[in-house]
Design a protein around this motif. Structure first.
Motif, PDB file in Angstrom:
ATOM      1  N   GLU A  50      10.563   1.063   0.939  1.00  0.00           N
ATOM      2  CA  GLU A  50      10.599   2.521   0.947  1.00  0.00           C
ATOM      3  C   GLU A  50      11.683   3.040   0.010  1.00  0.00           C
ATOM      4  N   LYS A 107      -3.212   9.098  -5.955  1.00  0.00           N
ATOM      5  CA  LYS A 107      -3.729   7.936  -5.233  1.00  0.00           C
ATOM      6  C   LYS A 107      -4.984   7.342  -5.879  1.00  0.00           C
ATOM      7  N   ASP A 150       2.771  10.198   0.640  1.00  0.00           N
ATOM      8  CA  ASP A 150       2.785  11.370   1.520  1.00  0.00           C
ATOM      9  C   ASP A 150       4.204  11.705   1.977  1.00  0.00           C
ATOM     10  N   LYS A 151       4.994  10.690   2.247  1.00  0.00           N
ATOM     11  CA  LYS A 151       6.317  10.892   2.842  1.00  0.00           C
ATOM     12  C   LYS A 151       7.407  11.161   1.807  1.00  0.00           C
ATOM     13  N   SER A 205       0.069   4.491   0.000  1.00  0.00           N
ATOM     14  CA  SER A 205      -0.525   5.744   0.444  1.00  0.00           C
ATOM     15  C   SER A 205       0.413   6.566   1.321  1.00  0.00           C
ATOM     16  N   GLU A 206       0.964   5.946   2.363  1.00  0.00           N
ATOM     17  CA  GLU A 206       1.849   6.681   3.275  1.00  0.00           C
ATOM     18  C   GLU A 206       3.166   7.039   2.602  1.00  0.00           C
ATOM     19  N   MET A 207       3.653   6.156   1.717  1.00  0.00           N
ATOM     20  CA  MET A 207       4.908   6.452   1.012  1.00  0.00           C
ATOM     21  C   MET A 207       4.749   7.670   0.105  1.00  0.00           C
ATOM     22  N   ASP A 247       0.869  -1.171   0.000  1.00  0.00           N
ATOM     23  CA  ASP A 247       0.000   0.000   0.000  1.00  0.00           C
ATOM     24  C   ASP A 247       0.912   1.229   0.000  1.00  0.00           C
TER      25      ASP A 247
END
Length: 500
Positions: free
Chosen positions: A342, A147, A132-133, A128-130, A126
């Motif tokens: 990451e 997304k 954002d970061k 999504s957080e990657m 997933d």
């Protein structure tokens, strides 16, 4: 004109579902964030090698190009890139074997139909957080679509930056059109084609008026609806209303079949259209056809003229519109097999925004595999052509972002900006952002595929009388579980809309 990345565009036009046609933008390149959150690692850290699976033909100078890319990535990321090229014929199988066998794989190209399986089997991360970061370049180039490739909020991939719309069009031979006394502006709708075909057919009885072949998803080019992925339950009229309906039982599909049957009876569609494996390119190049279904894109007529060895014109017949399925037709995913997901994502973000890396992936090394003209168009080095160039990957639409690479000769330098403008102006389905998850109905979907395979070529090519065959097709779809699939889609869509 000889092309590289646009060749990928034509492949997808002829396959009729996914399209290319992306260009470049120097401005986008200037905005690349090579020193962003995805840029530099701890200087003492061991470099991580990111394995990136492309679909394409083996290139003689792949290692040389890889080394040139790694000079950039080591400096900016303290990482290396390992390009893996897998032929189209066994790409899915190779991907499946690597994923199931735990073999090292970081980044891979996915297609829309694979999404639900990727998510349900946890084959991908997933993102999504990657995003954002680390997704500086991705967010800058993708905007609100960063997304869009998600199922219930699980972002399974990043769509390629390319054309995210469809505009059903007809592509015709200009010489035969003008010989018949017509101009492009005389064709404004499908109905206008009949008068043109009447005259051209008399002048060229040796040719089909409409090129078709087995397996061509022809009906999906002409219907203007959101297929919600697989087409088993759609939103009619450009996805205007959130009501799931059976496309094959619609008045629009019946009218399409009646027209196809009428044209076939007139001899305008080849008698073997439902069974021939001759490609559209072969039919057009050999003078065996006058026109084909296409989608409108800037400069596509130029590419087609080269591919078919005669000047072609592309004429839009419907409005441009977009759906989640179109935007996420091809996407880049971080495989579950990645040892450092990451970092794999950081490499992906880097490629989305670095023009030099994009040029190397797309064209190779300047001076060896391509040269730039005075106006900064790309062309072959002197004395070299497609067959002798040791790096002509034809990645095209498969690149994460080909807009930031230089443009092949014969195409407008702002072709990428033109496509992005069309993306912005296209009508959006009311379900844009929604992706159907059919995992729980895998048996029904497989049965529906089998039924469709038995009927679709014969119906779409006008080879059979729809009054006789369509009722049986509809009955078999119903027996295979179409109603159940449509009910599931409607429920999922209603749930998604309630959260918006």
């Amino acid at each position: 004109m000889k092309t590289k990345w646009i060749a990928g565009l034509m492949t997808s036009v002829l396959a009729v579902s996914m399209l290319a046609g992306c260009g470049s933008s120097a401005d986008t390149g200037e905005k690349s964030k090579t020193e962003s959150a995805s840029s530099k690692q701890d200087g003492g850290e061991e470099p991580y090698t990111v394995t990136m699976m492309f679909i394409g033909n083996t290139q003689d100078d792949e290692q040389k190009v890889e080394e040139a890319i790694n000079k950039l990535t080591m400096k900016d990321l303290n990482m290396k890139l390992d390009i893996m090229l897998v032929p189209w014929a066994n790409a899915n199988e190779q991907q499946r074997l690597m994923l199931s066998g735990g073999e090292k794989l970081d980044l891979m190209v996915g297609q829309a139909y694979q999404a639900a399986n990727f998510v349900s089997t946890q084959a991908v991360y997933d993102l999504s957080e990657m995003i954002d970061k680390y997704g500086t370049n991705i967010k800058e180039n993708m905007g609100d679509n960063a997304k869009v490739a998600n199922i219930n909020g699980f972002v399974y991939g990043i769509p390629n930056v390319c054309d995210w719309y469809r505009q059903a069009s007809i592509m015709v031979r200009k010489d035969w059109l003008e010989e018949a006394g017509f101009q492009e502006e005389d064709i404004k709708s499908v109905d206008d084609l009949e008068g043109v075909y009447e005259v051209v057919a008399k002048n060229h009885p040796e040719a089909a008026m409409l090129a078709m072949s087995k397996g061509q998803k022809f009906d999906s080019d002409w219907y203007q609806c959101d297929p919600l992925g697989d087409g088993y339950g759609v939103l009619l009229n450009y996805g205007e209303k959130p009501v799931v309906e059976n496309w094959y039982a619609s008045d629009a599909y019946k009218a399409f079949l009646d027209r196809q049957y009428r044209w076939a009876q007139k001899g305008w569609i080849g008698k073997d259209a439902a069974t021939t494996t001759d490609s559209i390119e072969v039919q057009m190049s050999n003078g065996k056809a006058f026109s084909l279904v296409s989608t409108y894109q800037p400069a596509i007529a130029n590419e087609a003229s080269v591919a078919y060895k005669t000047e072609m014109a592309v004429i839009p017949l419907y409005d441009a519109f977009t759906t989640s399925s179109f935007t996420a037709g091809f996407y880049w995913a971080v495989a579950r097999n990645s040892e450092q997901p990451e970092k794999a994502f950081q490499m992906l973000d880097y490629i989305y925004g670095n023009p030099e890396a994009a040029n190397l992936l797309n064209w190779g090394i300047e001076g060896e595999h391509y040269k730039l003209t005075e106006d900064r168009h790309v062309t072959f080095p002197d004395g070299m052509d497609k067959s002798s160039d040791p790096y002509n990957a034809y990645f095209g639409f498969m690149l994460p972002n080909q807009y930031i690479s230089d443009v092949w000769e014969g195409l407008p330098l702002d072709v990428g900006e033109q496509v992005m403008k069309l993306n912005e102006e296209a009508r959006k389905s009311c379900a844009y952002g929604f992706t159907y998850d059919g995992t729980a109905l895998a048996n029904e979907l497989a049965a529906l595929d089998n039924v469709k395979g038995q009927y679709i070529d014969a119906l779409n090519t006008g080879s059979v009388n729809p009054d006789e065959v369509l009722p049986q097709f509809l009955a078999d779809l119903k027996a295979a579980g179409l109603d159940k699939v449509m009910e599931s889609k409607q429920q999922q869509l209603d749930d998604w809309l309630a959260k918006q």
